[in-house]
Enzyme design. Structure first.
Site, PDB file in Angstrom:
ATOM      1  N   SER A  59       0.827  -1.210   0.000  1.00 38.47           N
ATOM      2  CA  SER A  59       0.000   0.000   0.000  1.00 38.47           C
ATOM      3  C   SER A  59       0.859   1.257   0.000  1.00 38.47           C
ATOM      4  O   SER A  59       2.013   1.246   0.431  1.00 38.47           O
ATOM      5  CB  SER A  59      -0.907   0.029   1.237  1.00 38.47           C
ATOM      6  OG  SER A  59      -1.731  -1.097   1.282  1.00 38.47           O
TER       7      SER A  59
HETATM    8  N1  SAH Z   1      -0.626  -5.151   4.001  1.00 37.44           N
HETATM    9  C1  SAH Z   1       0.065  -4.958   2.749  1.00 37.44           C
HETATM   10  C2  SAH Z   1      -0.880  -4.744   1.601  1.00 37.44           C
HETATM   11  C3  SAH Z   1      -1.211  -6.019   0.945  1.00 37.44           C
HETATM   12  S1  SAH Z   1      -2.283  -5.902  -0.446  1.00 37.44           S
HETATM   13  C4  SAH Z   1       1.061  -3.820   2.897  1.00 37.44           C
HETATM   14  O1  SAH Z   1       1.883  -3.911   3.776  1.00 37.44           O
HETATM   15  O2  SAH Z   1       1.071  -2.880   2.146  1.00 37.44           O
HETATM   16  C5  SAH Z   1      -3.614  -6.916   0.072  1.00 37.44           C
HETATM   17  C6  SAH Z   1      -3.298  -8.380   0.286  1.00 37.44           C
HETATM   18  O3  SAH Z   1      -4.517  -9.006   0.665  1.00 37.44           O
HETATM   19  C7  SAH Z   1      -2.781  -9.128  -0.935  1.00 37.44           C
HETATM   20  O4  SAH Z   1      -1.544  -9.689  -0.644  1.00 37.44           O
HETATM   21  C8  SAH Z   1      -3.853 -10.241  -1.146  1.00 37.44           C
HETATM   22  O5  SAH Z   1      -3.301 -11.477  -1.564  1.00 37.44           O
HETATM   23  C9  SAH Z   1      -4.451 -10.347   0.245  1.00 37.44           C
HETATM   24  N2  SAH Z   1      -5.786 -10.930   0.320  1.00 37.44           N
HETATM   25  C10 SAH Z   1      -6.849 -10.773  -0.505  1.00 37.44           C
HETATM   26  N3  SAH Z   1      -7.912 -11.456  -0.041  1.00 37.44           N
HETATM   27  C11 SAH Z   1      -7.513 -12.073   1.106  1.00 37.44           C
HETATM   28  C12 SAH Z   1      -8.166 -12.936   2.050  1.00 37.44           C
HETATM   29  N4  SAH Z   1      -9.440 -13.312   1.927  1.00 37.44           N
HETATM   30  N5  SAH Z   1      -7.449 -13.376   3.112  1.00 37.44           N
HETATM   31  C13 SAH Z   1      -6.140 -13.006   3.279  1.00 37.44           C
HETATM   32  N6  SAH Z   1      -5.486 -12.198   2.418  1.00 37.44           N
HETATM   33  C14 SAH Z   1      -6.160 -11.730   1.349  1.00 37.44           C
END
Ligand code: SAH
Length: 206
Positions: free
Chosen positions: A52
């Site tokens: 993000s």
């Molecule tokens: N927290 C991260 C952002 C990750 S983007 C940061 O540090 O910036 C969002 C993430 O959510 C992706 O890796 C995606 O694979 C995950 N995701 C999507 N649906 C999900 C679910 N149902 N359970 C767990 N993770 C999920």
């Protein structure tokens, strides 16, 4: 990054600013995108997912009002950067990631950052939360949901806060939901754009 992109906007929580100044964001990024680690931009981390934008990470962390004693659930670990920030602000973090390769990378990254003893990375569907670690003082969802799942609110301690982007696949409101007894109070913190939340309570994407 902290002075230009966070302090000048509405990030006022000194603990959030300190945590983000302390954690090397490039550690959580693939080598080919590391040169932009301190720009206020999201960046690709593989598997169609992103780390993000720093401002959004800061805004979400600030909205949780952590003081250092809390247990926090994060849904959507990605490469683990946001989990690392939360680990500096709370006592314990459980973070859950659907893509096994990303969960593995996050474990390695958190180890390198020296934060692995405070963060449990679980591989699985976090749209239904992680009941065995509940109740949580705070829950942070890093992927866009069609609605705030009831099961996440149920896993929140009384007085706890859930921060979650809710809306369409294209654009969402970042909601801050406070649980108080059987009731909830919802505020909108910002407009935002996240990758979709998949799984049981998320979007059904083919
Ligand atoms: N927290 C991260 C952002 C990750 S983007 C940061 O540090 O910036 C969002 C993430 O959510 C992706 O890796 C995606 O694979 C995950 N995701 C999507 N649906 C999900 C679910 N149902 N359970 C767990 N993770 C999920």
């Amino acid at each position: 990054m902290v002075d230009q992109h966070l302090r000048r906007r509405n990030i006022r929580d000194e603990r959030v600013l300190e945590a983000m100044a302390a954690i090397p964001r490039e550690l959580f990024m693939p080598e080919d995108v590391r040169s932009g680690a301190y720009d206020d931009e999201p960046a690709p981390i593989g598997h169609g997912q992103t780390i993000s934008q720093p401002y959004m990470t800061a805004l979400m962390a600030q909205a949780l009002r952590l003081r250092g004693t809390e247990t926090v659930l994060e849904v959507g670990t990605g490469a683990g950067y946001h989990a690392a920030v939360l680990a500096m602000l709370a006592s314990r973090v459980v973070t859950i990631e659907l893509v096994p390769e990303l969960a593995d990378a996050a474990r390695r990254n958190l180890e390198t950052a020296g934060l692995s003893d405070r963060v449990l990375v679980v591989t699985g569907d976090g749209s239904i939360g992680y009941p065995s670690g509940a109740p949580y003082d705070a829950i942070s969802v890093a992927a866009a949901a069609p609605r705030a799942p009831d099961c996440l609110l149920e896993q929140l301690r009384d007085g706890g806060r859930l921060v979650i982007p809710v809306g369409s696949l294209e654009e969402q409101d970042l909601l801050v939901i406070t649980r108080s007894g059987g009731k909830t109070k919802t505020k909108t913190a910002a407009r935002c754009r996240f990758v979709p939340l998949r799984g049981g309570e998320g979007w059904k994407l083919s």
